[in-house]
Scaffold this motif. Structure first.
Motif, PDB file in Angstrom:
ATOM      1  N   TYR A  36       3.137 133.220 113.419  1.00  0.00           N
ATOM      2  CA  TYR A  36       4.227 134.156 113.169  1.00  0.00           C
ATOM      3  C   TYR A  36       5.544 133.394 113.177  1.00  0.00           C
ATOM      4  CZ  TYR A  36       7.221 138.246 113.529  1.00  0.00           C
ATOM      5  OH  TYR A  36       8.182 139.205 113.281  1.00  0.00           O
ATOM      6  N   GLY A  37       6.359 133.615 112.150  1.00  0.00           N
ATOM      7  CA  GLY A  37       7.638 132.923 112.064  1.00  0.00           C
ATOM      8  C   GLY A  37       8.291 133.152 110.714  1.00  0.00           C
ATOM      9  N   LYS A  38       9.325 132.375 110.425  1.00  0.00           N
ATOM     10  CA  LYS A  38      10.117 132.571 109.215  1.00  0.00           C
ATOM     11  C   LYS A  38       9.274 132.420 107.960  1.00  0.00           C
ATOM     12  CE  LYS A  38      14.188 130.775 106.764  1.00  0.00           C
ATOM     13  NZ  LYS A  38      15.296 129.781 106.802  1.00  0.00           N
ATOM     14  N   ARG A  39       8.416 131.408 107.912  1.00  0.00           N
ATOM     15  CA  ARG A  39       7.595 131.171 106.727  1.00  0.00           C
ATOM     16  C   ARG A  39       6.655 132.352 106.469  1.00  0.00           C
ATOM     17  NH1 ARG A  39       2.821 127.029 106.115  1.00  0.00           N
ATOM     18  NH2 ARG A  39       2.686 126.780 103.860  1.00  0.00           N
ATOM     19  N   TRP A  40       6.056 132.851 107.527  1.00  0.00           N
ATOM     20  CA  TRP A  40       5.156 133.999 107.384  1.00  0.00           C
ATOM     21  C   TRP A  40       5.934 135.243 106.943  1.00  0.00           C
ATOM     22  CZ3 TRP A  40       4.976 138.780 109.833  1.00  0.00           C
ATOM     23  CH2 TRP A  40       3.828 139.526 109.604  1.00  0.00           C
ATOM     24  N   LEU A  66     -11.712 121.954  97.145  1.00  0.00           N
ATOM     25  CA  LEU A  66     -11.845 123.303  96.591  1.00  0.00           C
ATOM     26  C   LEU A  66     -10.596 124.138  96.870  1.00  0.00           C
ATOM     27  CD1 LEU A  66     -13.708 125.390  95.229  1.00  0.00           C
ATOM     28  CD2 LEU A  66     -14.597 125.938  97.501  1.00  0.00           C
ATOM     29  N   THR A  67     -10.057 124.011  98.067  1.00  0.00           N
ATOM     30  CA  THR A  67      -8.873 124.778  98.457  1.00  0.00           C
ATOM     31  C   THR A  67      -7.690 124.482  97.551  1.00  0.00           C
ATOM     32  OG1 THR A  67      -9.586 124.775 100.764  1.00  0.00           O
ATOM     33  CG2 THR A  67      -7.276 125.241 100.359  1.00  0.00           C
ATOM     34  N   ASP A  68      -7.452 123.214  97.274  1.00  0.00           N
ATOM     35  CA  ASP A  68      -6.321 122.824  96.423  1.00  0.00           C
ATOM     36  C   ASP A  68      -6.479 123.372  95.007  1.00  0.00           C
ATOM     37  OD1 ASP A  68      -5.212 121.497  98.553  1.00  0.00           O
ATOM     38  OD2 ASP A  68      -5.912 119.519  97.933  1.00  0.00           O
ATOM     39  N   ARG A  69      -7.681 123.313  94.470  1.00  0.00           N
ATOM     40  CA  ARG A  69      -7.932 123.849  93.127  1.00  0.00           C
ATOM     41  C   ARG A  69      -7.730 125.355  93.109  1.00  0.00           C
ATOM     42  NH1 ARG A  69     -13.318 123.431  91.731  1.00  0.00           N
ATOM     43  NH2 ARG A  69     -12.727 124.264  89.701  1.00  0.00           N
ATOM     44  N   PHE A  70      -8.219 126.012  94.137  1.00  0.00           N
ATOM     45  CA  PHE A  70      -8.114 127.464  94.230  1.00  0.00           C
ATOM     46  C   PHE A  70      -6.650 127.908  94.219  1.00  0.00           C
ATOM     47  CE2 PHE A  70      -7.559 131.266  96.797  1.00  0.00           C
ATOM     48  CZ  PHE A  70      -8.484 132.140  96.255  1.00  0.00           C
ATOM     49  N   ARG A  71      -5.806 127.195  94.923  1.00  0.00           N
ATOM     50  CA  ARG A  71      -4.400 127.576  95.032  1.00  0.00           C
ATOM     51  C   ARG A  71      -3.623 127.296  93.748  1.00  0.00           C
ATOM     52  NH1 ARG A  71       0.291 124.708  96.620  1.00  0.00           N
ATOM     53  NH2 ARG A  71       1.880 126.031  97.629  1.00  0.00           N
ATOM     54  N   GLU A  72      -3.940 126.217  93.072  1.00  0.00           N
ATOM     55  CA  GLU A  72      -3.081 125.751  91.972  1.00  0.00           C
ATOM     56  C   GLU A  72      -3.554 126.135  90.577  1.00  0.00           C
ATOM     57  OE1 GLU A  72      -2.942 121.581  92.648  1.00  0.00           O
ATOM     58  OE2 GLU A  72      -1.876 121.740  94.558  1.00  0.00           O
ATOM     59  N   ALA A  73      -4.850 126.115  90.298  1.00  0.00           N
ATOM     60  CA  ALA A  73      -5.349 126.263  88.926  1.00  0.00           C
ATOM     61  C   ALA A  73      -4.954 127.589  88.270  1.00  0.00           C
ATOM     62  CB  ALA A  73      -6.859 126.053  88.892  1.00  0.00           C
ATOM     63  N   PRO A  74      -5.196 128.744  88.897  1.00  0.00           N
ATOM     64  CA  PRO A  74      -4.826 129.992  88.218  1.00  0.00           C
ATOM     65  C   PRO A  74      -3.318 130.179  88.104  1.00  0.00           C
ATOM     66  CG  PRO A  74      -5.667 130.431  90.425  1.00  0.00           C
ATOM     67  CD  PRO A  74      -5.916 128.999  90.151  1.00  0.00           C
ATOM     68  N   PHE A  75      -2.567 129.650  89.065  1.00  0.00           N
ATOM     69  CA  PHE A  75      -1.104 129.743  88.965  1.00  0.00           C
ATOM     70  C   PHE A  75      -0.610 128.990  87.731  1.00  0.00           C
ATOM     71  CE2 PHE A  75       3.095 127.898  89.721  1.00  0.00           C
ATOM     72  CZ  PHE A  75       3.835 129.032  89.989  1.00  0.00           C
ATOM     73  N   LEU A  76      -1.094 127.785  87.525  1.00  0.00           N
ATOM     74  CA  LEU A  76      -0.679 126.994  86.360  1.00  0.00           C
ATOM     75  C   LEU A  76      -1.100 127.663  85.059  1.00  0.00           C
ATOM     76  CD1 LEU A  76      -1.441 123.387  87.680  1.00  0.00           C
ATOM     77  CD2 LEU A  76       0.783 124.535  87.509  1.00  0.00           C
ATOM     78  N   ALA A  77      -2.234 128.371  85.088  1.00  0.00           N
ATOM     79  CA  ALA A  77      -2.668 129.093  83.893  1.00  0.00           C
ATOM     80  C   ALA A  77      -1.693 130.218  83.553  1.00  0.00           C
ATOM     81  CB  ALA A  77      -4.075 129.657  84.112  1.00  0.00           C
ATOM     82  N   THR A  78      -1.159 130.878  84.587  1.00  0.00           N
ATOM     83  CA  THR A  78      -0.177 131.942  84.360  1.00  0.00           C
ATOM     84  C   THR A  78       1.135 131.369  83.827  1.00  0.00           C
ATOM     85  OG1 THR A  78      -1.137 133.222  86.169  1.00  0.00           O
ATOM     86  CG2 THR A  78       1.050 133.861  85.431  1.00  0.00           C
ATOM     87  N   VAL A  79       1.576 130.262  84.390  1.00  0.00           N
ATOM     88  CA  VAL A  79       2.796 129.613  83.904  1.00  0.00           C
ATOM     89  C   VAL A  79       2.641 129.227  82.439  1.00  0.00           C
ATOM     90  CG1 VAL A  79       4.266 127.574  84.142  1.00  0.00           C
ATOM     91  CG2 VAL A  79       3.471 128.785  86.185  1.00  0.00           C
ATOM     92  N   ASP A  80       1.485 128.709  82.083  1.00  0.00           N
ATOM     93  CA  ASP A  80       1.227 128.334  80.694  1.00  0.00           C
ATOM     94  C   ASP A  80       1.294 129.555  79.782  1.00  0.00           C
ATOM     95  OD1 ASP A  80       0.307 126.357  78.647  1.00  0.00           O
ATOM     96  OD2 ASP A  80      -1.454 127.675  78.600  1.00  0.00           O
ATOM     97  N   GLN A  91      11.463 126.781  97.363  1.00  0.00           N
ATOM     98  CA  GLN A  91      10.749 127.406  98.475  1.00  0.00           C
ATOM     99  C   GLN A  91      10.165 128.752  98.048  1.00  0.00           C
ATOM    100  OE1 GLN A  91      13.646 127.642 101.618  1.00  0.00           O
ATOM    101  NE2 GLN A  91      13.526 125.459 102.121  1.00  0.00           N
ATOM    102  N   GLU A  92      10.930 129.496  97.257  1.00  0.00           N
ATOM    103  CA  GLU A  92      10.459 130.788  96.763  1.00  0.00           C
ATOM    104  C   GLU A  92       9.267 130.598  95.816  1.00  0.00           C
ATOM    105  OE1 GLU A  92      10.911 135.119  96.331  1.00  0.00           O
ATOM    106  OE2 GLU A  92      11.605 133.629  97.776  1.00  0.00           O
ATOM    107  N   ARG A  93       9.350 129.571  94.994  1.00  0.00           N
ATOM    108  CA  ARG A  93       8.233 129.297  94.073  1.00  0.00           C
ATOM    109  C   ARG A  93       6.962 128.957  94.848  1.00  0.00           C
ATOM    110  NH1 ARG A  93       5.877 125.025  91.142  1.00  0.00           N
ATOM    111  NH2 ARG A  93       5.395 125.536  88.957  1.00  0.00           N
ATOM    112  N   GLU A  94       7.101 128.151  95.887  1.00  0.00           N
ATOM    113  CA  GLU A  94       5.935 127.813  96.710  1.00  0.00           C
ATOM    114  C   GLU A  94       5.372 129.070  97.375  1.00  0.00           C
ATOM    115  OE1 GLU A  94       4.300 124.732  97.311  1.00  0.00           O
ATOM    116  OE2 GLU A  94       5.385 124.385  95.440  1.00  0.00           O
ATOM    117  N   ALA A  95       6.256 129.962  97.778  1.00  0.00           N
ATOM    118  CA  ALA A  95       5.804 131.209  98.395  1.00  0.00           C
ATOM    119  C   ALA A  95       5.028 132.062  97.395  1.00  0.00           C
ATOM    120  CB  ALA A  95       6.997 131.993  98.950  1.00  0.00           C
TER     121      ALA A  95
END
Length: 518
Positions: free
Chosen positions: A121-125, A244-258, A290-294
């Motif tokens: 629990y904190g600012k990032r959350w 697997l975790t890194d692919r899960f987080r990044e692959a669909p996001f990049l597909a949306t940006v594309d 920071q917002e983009r990472e969120a």
């Protein structure tokens, strides 16, 4: 039975805990009641290896206490088995009990540190929670219900073509809807790479965040063991999970940006978030990053927070309908009286279908999808009812015990939707709603619970309007196949696939479904 890793850890724990014990720092008050602890290793040998919530419930009854304390080789664990004790700590004292345990295996080794469910629990959350709530206001469900309707109708067409494959159709439907809600990606059904990646990612999370499964969570020094060391197979598992975790987080996001760059993106959490970000001219480049990472984090969180829990709820609905044809019949009579036989239900019909609403409530009560949810973590020493609760205690709200409390729900093991209705078949506001425990507690309560309930209601309404559920029969012997009622015991309590029979209720029903594809 302890595996090799646990045996090794127990021996190593003797050395570490002996040092701690030698300091002789005893609390001024007693710990809450709990099973008898052994010297040095505490309750290490007592820790349940499956269906922990049932063991915790039994311990509470045997001890005559609704709070139970156990010590795992020096790590503190407190279980709250009633709603009152759970809310006293996790809600009323949320300032002390809203954090999360370190989850060394999941966060540090497997790469899930961006997951809000396990984030301290904190600012990032708070930033990520606020971002989610901005896009998923219960008062404006249009965005997520659009995709739920889209995939719900596709699901019905799939059922008409191959009703024996209902379970796989359901998994594909849930995964597709949530991926589209998060990313605007329209998945292409079985074999779609986005669904495959999402299912693999969520399963790895479920496996790594089960409290007590990996003793490195209780004894963090084990993370420094080399992979070749006997009992350090968890290090090898973590390496595979991290990829697997890194692919899960990044692959669909990049597909949306594309898709956005090509001008073909569909409305989604990511597209809306990035659009708002691009229109913001006040914030600095650092703040925008920071917002983009969120946004990246929360898009992946949306899938992880909803896919398995929604699949679990719908799977439990399947099981309940097969086992309780009388409930199925009553729900169908209500649907027919409201809809006639000429259309499928819509979200606008929900308030006029109280029995169906009671069925959905009972699904979440009978077999809660997260029986112990994600445990909370205390950040200060505390005193409760004359007992000492030390800082860094893992605190579990036992949703299973709360939703099976015979003082609140008579015959809690039975599936009885009528428990939520008055004599004139209206929803009874005096009966405790399962949502008080089924979706977490306090500040860490699931913010997307209305999304999951909405999806479960829609599929229940669709299927009961159009199909009859029956037990399957063996094609060779003709004998009835009883549902096995087996569940995967993990962070999410998910029913394992079982055979059952679906038949359209009428020829008119079949025509009505076919029209969905036009």
């Amino acid at each position: 039975m302890l595996d090799q890793q646990q045996k090794l850890v127990a021996l190593l724990a003797l050395v570490v805990v002996t040092i701690a014990v030698s300091q002789n720092n005893k609390p001024r008050l007693p710990y809450p009641p709990g099973p008898k602890r052994l010297p040095l290793i505490g309750n290490l040998l007592d820790f349940p290896q499956g269906k922990e919530w049932e063991t915790y419930t039994r311990w509470g009854k045997e001890l005559g206490s609704d709070i139970v304390y156990i010590n795992i080789a020096g790590s503190h664990l407190l279980i709250c088995n009633t709603l009152s004790s759970t809310l006293d700590l996790l809600d009323k004292r949320s300032a002390k009990y809203s954090s999360r345990a370190p989850f060394v295996m999941a966060n540090e080794l497997a790469g899930w540190e961006w997951l809000t469910g396990g984030m301290p629990y904190g600012k990032r959350w708070r930033q990520r929670r606020k971002l989610f709530q901005r896009h998923f206001d219960p008062a404006d469900p249009s965005m997520f219900q659009h995709w739920q309707l889209f995939y719900g109708k596709k699901f019905m067409l799939d059922l008409l073509d191959s009703p024996d494959d209902a379970w796989n159709h359901m998994i594909q439907m849930v995964a597709g809807a949530i991926i589209s809600i998060a990313y605007g990606i329209e998945v292409k059904g079985k074999g779609d790479p986005h669904i495959k990646l999402a299912i693999e990612g969520s399963q790895s999370l479920i496996d790594t965040m089960v409290p007590g499964k990996y003793l490195v969570d209780s004894l963090p020094f084990l993370k420094h063991l080399p992979e070749w060391f006997p009992g350090a197979n968890f290090k090898r598992e973590a390496k595979g999970f991290k990829i697997l975790t890194d692919r899960f987080r990044e692959a669909p996001f990049l597909a949306t940006v594309d898709a956005m760059n090509k001008g073909v993106a569909q409305p989604s959490f990511v597209s809306q978030g990035l659009q708002i970000l691009s229109e913001n001219i006040k914030d600095s480049a650092e703040v925008k990053e920071q917002e983009r990472e969120a946004i990246i984090d929360m898009a992946a969180n949306i899938y992880l927070g909803g896919a398995d829990t929604t699949s679990s709820g719908i799977g439990t609905f399947f099981l309940a309908m097969v086992l309780h044809p009388e409930v199925q019949r009553k729900a169908q009579e209500e649907l027919d009286s409201v809809l006639g036989h000429g259309r499928l239900p819509e979200f606008g019909d929900r308030e006029t279908l109280p029995y169906l609403e009671a069925v959905v409530k009972e699904v979440f009560r009978w077999k809660p999808t997260t029986p112990i949810a994600v445990p909370h973590y205390s950040t200060e020493d505390d005193e409760y009812r004359g007992y000492f609760i030390p800082k860094n205690t893992v605190v579990i709200g036992n949703a299973w015990a709360i939703l099976h409390d015979e003082k609140v729900y008579s015959n809690p093991e039975e599936f009885i939707p009528e428990r939520f209705l008055t004599k004139d078949r209206k929803l009874n506001p005096e009966v405790q709603d399962p949502s008080v425990a089924a979706f977490g507690f306090g500040r860490r309560e699931c913010p997307g619970r209305h999304v999951g309930i909405s999806a479960t209601w829609l599929i229940a309404a669709y299927m009961l309007s159009a199909f009859n559920f029956e037990k399957a029969t063996d094609p060779v012997t003709g004998q009835v196949i009883e549902p096995h009622m087996k569940y995967h015991s993990g962070l999410v309590y998910t029913p394992l696939p079982f055979k059952f029979k679906l038949t359209p209720r009428s020829e008119k029903t079949m025509q009505m479904i076919r029209m969905l594809g036009q």
